[in-house]
Enzyme design. Sequence first.
Site, mmCIF file in Angstrom:
data_model
loop_
_atom_site.group_PDB
_atom_site.id
_atom_site.type_symbol
_atom_site.label_atom_id
_atom_site.label_comp_id
_atom_site.label_asym_id
_atom_site.label_seq_id
_atom_site.Cartn_x
_atom_site.Cartn_y
_atom_site.Cartn_z
ATOM 1 N N ASP A 225 39.015 24.556 34.003
ATOM 2 C CA ASP A 225 38.415 25.838 33.632
ATOM 3 C C ASP A 225 37.121 25.710 32.836
ATOM 4 O O ASP A 225 36.079 26.207 33.241
ATOM 5 C CB ASP A 225 39.436 26.690 32.868
ATOM 6 C CG ASP A 225 38.955 28.114 32.645
ATOM 7 O OD1 ASP A 225 38.251 28.633 33.515
ATOM 8 O OD2 ASP A 225 39.303 28.696 31.609
ATOM 9 N N ASN B 135 37.731 38.231 46.952
ATOM 10 C CA ASN B 135 37.880 38.567 45.530
ATOM 11 C C ASN B 135 37.461 37.410 44.629
ATOM 12 O O ASN B 135 37.690 37.443 43.421
ATOM 13 C CB ASN B 135 39.313 38.984 45.212
ATOM 14 C CG ASN B 135 40.321 37.871 45.472
ATOM 15 O OD1 ASN B 135 39.985 36.806 45.986
ATOM 16 N ND2 ASN B 135 41.571 38.114 45.142
ATOM 17 N N ILE C 42 40.722 31.577 44.716
ATOM 18 C CA ILE C 42 41.249 30.673 45.729
ATOM 19 C C ILE C 42 42.582 31.242 46.225
ATOM 20 O O ILE C 42 43.483 31.522 45.429
ATOM 21 C CB ILE C 42 41.450 29.256 45.160
ATOM 22 C CG1 ILE C 42 40.098 28.569 44.972
ATOM 23 C CG2 ILE C 42 42.337 28.416 46.080
ATOM 24 C CD1 ILE C 42 39.319 28.324 46.263
ATOM 25 N N SER D 228 38.261 41.841 33.731
ATOM 26 C CA SER D 228 38.770 40.598 33.160
ATOM 27 C C SER D 228 37.773 40.010 32.173
ATOM 28 O O SER D 228 38.143 39.555 31.081
ATOM 29 C CB SER D 228 39.074 39.590 34.272
ATOM 30 O OG SER D 228 39.650 38.418 33.725
ATOM 31 N N ASP E 97 44.336 42.353 37.161
ATOM 32 C CA ASP E 97 44.948 41.831 38.384
ATOM 33 C C ASP E 97 44.703 42.707 39.609
ATOM 34 O O ASP E 97 45.301 42.467 40.663
ATOM 35 C CB ASP E 97 46.465 41.685 38.192
ATOM 36 C CG ASP E 97 46.840 40.471 37.363
ATOM 37 O OD1 ASP E 97 46.189 39.428 37.518
ATOM 38 O OD2 ASP E 97 47.778 40.568 36.552
ATOM 39 N N CYS F 95 45.676 42.321 47.389
ATOM 40 C CA CYS F 95 45.488 41.353 48.469
ATOM 41 C C CYS F 95 46.748 41.211 49.329
ATOM 42 O O CYS F 95 47.827 40.906 48.808
ATOM 43 C CB CYS F 95 45.114 39.999 47.879
ATOM 44 S SG CYS F 95 44.915 38.693 49.120
ATOM 45 N N ARG G 235 40.036 34.131 22.523
ATOM 46 C CA ARG G 235 38.905 34.746 21.827
ATOM 47 C C ARG G 235 39.304 35.322 20.468
ATOM 48 O O ARG G 235 38.486 35.941 19.782
ATOM 49 C CB ARG G 235 38.304 35.851 22.695
ATOM 50 C CG ARG G 235 37.690 35.366 23.993
ATOM 51 C CD ARG G 235 36.359 34.705 23.793
ATOM 52 N NE ARG G 235 35.277 35.680 23.752
ATOM 53 C CZ ARG G 235 34.015 35.367 23.460
ATOM 54 N NH1 ARG G 235 33.691 34.131 23.154
ATOM 55 N NH2 ARG G 235 33.084 36.303 23.449
ATOM 56 N N LYS H 219 41.921 37.645 17.757
ATOM 57 C CA LYS H 219 42.611 38.936 17.759
ATOM 58 C C LYS H 219 41.670 40.130 17.928
ATOM 59 O O LYS H 219 42.094 41.186 18.405
ATOM 60 C CB LYS H 219 43.427 39.106 16.481
ATOM 61 C CG LYS H 219 42.614 39.395 15.227
ATOM 62 C CD LYS H 219 43.501 39.771 14.049
ATOM 63 C CE LYS H 219 42.647 40.149 12.851
ATOM 64 N NZ LYS H 219 43.450 40.602 11.702
ATOM 65 N N LYS H 220 40.399 40.005 17.541
ATOM 66 C CA LYS H 220 39.499 41.160 17.540
ATOM 67 C C LYS H 220 39.362 41.818 18.917
ATOM 68 O O LYS H 220 39.481 43.053 19.031
ATOM 69 C CB LYS H 220 38.130 40.778 16.987
ATOM 70 C CG LYS H 220 38.124 40.357 15.523
ATOM 71 C CD LYS H 220 38.580 41.496 14.611
ATOM 72 C CE LYS H 220 38.491 41.091 13.146
ATOM 73 N NZ LYS H 220 39.040 42.119 12.254
#
Length: 376
Positions: free
Chosen positions: A134, A155, A158, A216, A241, A247, A295, A297-298
Amino acid sequence: MDVQKFKQELIAYSKEIGIDKIGFTTADPFSELKNRLIRQQELGYHSGFEEPDIEKRVTPTLLLDEPRSIISIALAYPSKMKDRVVSKKGERRGIFSRASWGLDYHHLLRDKLKKLEEFIKMKVPDARLKSMVDTGELSDRAVAERAGIGWSGKNCAIITPEFGSYVYIGEMITSIPFEPDTPIEDQCGSCTKCLEACPTGALVQGGQINAQRCISFLTQTKGFIPDEFREKIGNRVYGCDSCQTACPHNKVKNFHFHEEMEPDPEVAKPLLRPILQLSNREFKNKFGDVSGSWRGKKPIQRNAMIALAHFKDESAVSDLIEVLKNEASPVARGTAAWALGKIGGETAFAALEKAKAVETDSAVQIEIEKALSLNK
């Protein structure tokens, strides 16, 4: 060394350690990808989370000395919860996307890749290896596509014949000349269901996404969510999602191969109001093991406030007023103001009027004015 025989041994070992699919490709440059990445940057469609050096993203020789092949692996994750949330009337919940259910997939993939590395080193001690998941330089999807794990869907995910797009992927560059596998032919055909399902039109066309419009991505940012996207986020506190659930290749795909991926329903679909009061330690204790916490809690708290506004949850007014009065973050105060305006009611608007009189941050002042305008 008989490389072909070793490849078969490696495939067999990958199954032993719980890798659901493995593929091999060359270490040639990803020339076609380079052109696409340049175009994405020119259009401003990139997220900013990617490796900024495009040459590193497409040139394995910049990442490992004399690479000869790349191994791609995939782990299938569940699309449905085994244990359902027991909801009570009036208790509003948010939702984490499926890719953030269970233990952070970065840890899972790295563990599998580490075991593969150890197996290879045992057999070929002088092998040179570099694994990534990633956040590495290479495009996981480009490697997986070329290695025959699946095809790159409209989309931008993969899609595998076996598991649909519900897979985590990672890769390893090696100095061993493994024979490459054959890529899978694109099976999307004329279907455009994912494009039609995208709430914000982030899927510009098949295979091209404007990350700046993707929910996302938006749920992972730290600033204010642009106005045009707030109501479209709904009750998503992390990820989205929509393009996956639409799909056809994901229909009835639901695999429970890995215990670590099983979600705690109270984490995957958390109560929204308690999120607003979490301390950093409490947030880490509850959400720290899932990928959606990366990232901090904010962003999750901001998204929870947007979700409470989506539900027009009047029971949350007092919680939102506390954020508006006491939170240090301008983004939190401003989002609380907006949410109060959306929920409405005398108490909410009275609190907004009080905040207007004392607020000094210009961005928050704008949000208060927008919220108060909803009372007219």
